[in-house]
Design an enzyme around this catalytic site. Structure first.
Site, mmCIF file in Angstrom:
data_model
loop_
_atom_site.group_PDB
_atom_site.id
_atom_site.type_symbol
_atom_site.label_atom_id
_atom_site.label_comp_id
_atom_site.label_asym_id
_atom_site.label_seq_id
_atom_site.Cartn_x
_atom_site.Cartn_y
_atom_site.Cartn_z
ATOM 1 N N GLY A 186 0.810 -1.206 0.000
ATOM 2 C CA GLY A 186 0.000 0.000 0.000
ATOM 3 C C GLY A 186 0.848 1.264 0.000
ATOM 4 C CB CYS A 187 0.019 4.732 -0.923
ATOM 5 S SG CYS A 187 -1.616 4.886 -0.151
ATOM 6 C CE1 TYR A 188 -0.976 8.313 4.457
ATOM 7 C CE2 TYR A 188 -3.001 7.017 4.443
ATOM 8 C CZ TYR A 188 -2.367 8.248 4.468
ATOM 9 O OH TYR A 188 -3.110 9.408 4.510
ATOM 10 C CB THR A 207 5.213 2.054 -0.068
ATOM 11 O OG1 THR A 207 4.577 0.909 -0.650
ATOM 12 C CG2 THR A 207 6.511 2.328 -0.825
ATOM 13 C CB SER A 208 5.514 6.464 2.726
ATOM 14 O OG SER A 208 4.461 6.436 3.676
#
Length: 341
Positions: A149-151, A153-154
Site C-alpha cells: 500500500g501507499c502509506y 510503502t512510505s
C-alpha cells in the site's frame, strides 16, 4: 518479449496512472481495460490525455480477457479483487493486486480490520508482498503479488533497515503521514471535494486505520519479532498526489548518524527507486511527483534520543501503479525500471 497486460478497474486514478506507465512501456501491451461504468467507451472519453490510444473500456469478463493476457493488474476496491483474482489465477494469469485483499498474512487480522472473513484465506499464504526492495527474489516466481500500500510503502522502506540492524527500538514507534486527496480514489464524496480539502490539513483514522496491520506486519518481519504495535496517524493534505511520512523511533544505545547512513547505504545503495538524502535533510513530495522513487531523509535528536526519519513517495506511482509495474517487470524478467524512468 511483450507482456500482454489487462487492467481491471482502469477508470480510477490508479488505473489512469497504470495506463500512463504501460503505454510507454517497451515490453508491455495493454490487452484490455475494464470498467463497468465506462464499458464500450474509448479511453479518450474518460481520460483525454490518451487521445489516439486504440483502447476501449470493456466489461470485466474474466473468461474473455484471460485468453488474451499474460498478466492482470487489479486496480479494484478492497474486497472486490479476490472475486477476480481466483479465476485469473486458475487460468494461469499472473495477478498483481493493488488493493489490500492479499497483503495481510493473518486471516484473523484481516477480519479484525476489514470486518469480514477473507473469502480465500489460502491465497493469503500464497501471495508475495509486492515491495521489490524487500521481496525481490520471491517476486521472480510469484503468481499472486499483493502490491504494498501507499502509506505502508512510505513507512516500511525507511524503517525496515534500521529495525533489522537494531539501531532503533521496535517499541513506541510513531508514524505521522500526510496523503494527497487522490489516495481516497476517484469518487464524488463530500470530504474530498475541492472546497472541503483546499486550505485544510486534518488527521483522520488515528485509531485502527486499515493500513496499520500491514505496516506492523512488515516492521515486525524486519525487526525479527512476532508482533509490533505502533501509532499510525494519517492526514489528508490539500494536494492531488504524494505522501509525506514523518517517523519517530527510539534510538538504541550506540546509534549514530554515521551508522544510520551506513545501514541505508548498504540497504539501498544499489536501488534505483530509493533515494537517501544526506543526514539532516528532510524529504519533499515535490521531488518524487509522478516518479516511482521513495526519498528518505534522516536525523538523530540527542535531546530526546530519537531517530527522526522522513519519507516521501507519489501515492499513485510508487504507492500503487508504479509499484505494480515494477513487480511485474521483475516477475517477467524485464528491466525493472522499464516504463518507470
Amino acid at each position: 518479449m511483450k507482456v500482454r497486460v489487462a487492467v481491471f478497474g482502469a477508470s480510477g486514478y490508479a488505473g489512469e496512472e497504470l495506463l500512463r506507465i504501460l503505454l510507454r512501456h517497451k515490453n508491455a501491451e495493454v490487452a484490455a481495460i475494464t470498467s463497468r461504468k465506462s464499458a464500450g467507451e474509448p479511453v479518450s472519453t474518460v481520460f483525454p490525455r490518451f487521445t489516439g490510444a486504440p483502447l476501449v473500456f470493456c466489461e470485466p469478463d474474466v473468461e474473455a480477457i484471460a485468453s488474451k493476457c499474460d498478466a492482470a493488474i487489479l486496480a479494484l476496491p478492497h474486497g472486490l479483487a479476490t472475486e477476480y483474482a481466483i479465476p485469473l489465477l486458475n487460468a494461469g494469469i499472473k495477478v498483481f493486486d493493488i488493493s489490500a485483499d492479499f497483503r495481510l498474512r493473518s486471516p484473523e487480522k484481516y477480519k479484525e480490520y476489514y470486518k469480514a472473513d477473507h473469502p480465500a484465506p489460502e491465497l493469503l499464504r500464497k501471495a508475495v508482498y509486492g515491495l521489490p526492495e524487500r521481496y525481490r527474489e520471491q517476486l521472480r516466481t510469484a503468481d499472486l503479488v499483493a502490491c504494498a500500500g501507499c502509506y505502508p510503502t512510505s513507512s516500511i522502506l525507511p524503517t525496515a533497515p534500521l529495525l533489522a540492524a537494531g539501531l532503533v527500538s521496535p517499541k513506541g514507534i510513531v508514524v505521522a503521514s500526510c496523503s494527497g486527496v487522490t489516495g481516497a480514489g476517484r469518487k464524488v464524496d463530500l470530504p474530498y471535494i475541492f472546497p472541503e480539502c483546499n486550505e485544510s490539513l486534518k488527521a483522520y483514522g488515528v485509531v485502527g486505520h486499515r493500513h496499520l496491520p500491514e505496516i506492523e506486519q512488515e516492521m515486525a518481519v524486519a525487526a525479527g519479532v512476532p508482533e509490533m504495535a505502533i501509532n499510525f496517524i494519517p492526514h489528508l493534505a490539500p494536494m492531488n498526489r504524494g505522501i509525506n511520512s514523518t517517523i519517530v523511533m527510539d534510538a538504541m544505545p550506540g546509534t549514530t548518524l554515521e551508522k544510520i547512513g551506513e545501514v541505508y547505504a548498504q540497504a539501498y545503495g544499489s536501488e534505483q527507486f530509493v533515494r537517501i538524502l544526506p543526514p539532516g535533510r528532510t524529504s519533499d513530495t515535490k521531488y518524487v511527483f509522478m516518479t516511482n522513487t521513495c526519498e528518505i531523509g534522516y536525523n538523530l535528536d540527542p535531546h530526546t534520543n530519537k531517530v527522526i526519519v522522513t519519507s516521501c513517495i507519489d501515492n499513485l506511482t510508487k504507492g500503487a501503479a508504479g509499484q505494480a509495474v515494477q513487480c511485474m517487470n521483475i516477475r517477467f524478467g524485464l528491466d525493472e525500471a522499464e516504463g518507470l524512468l
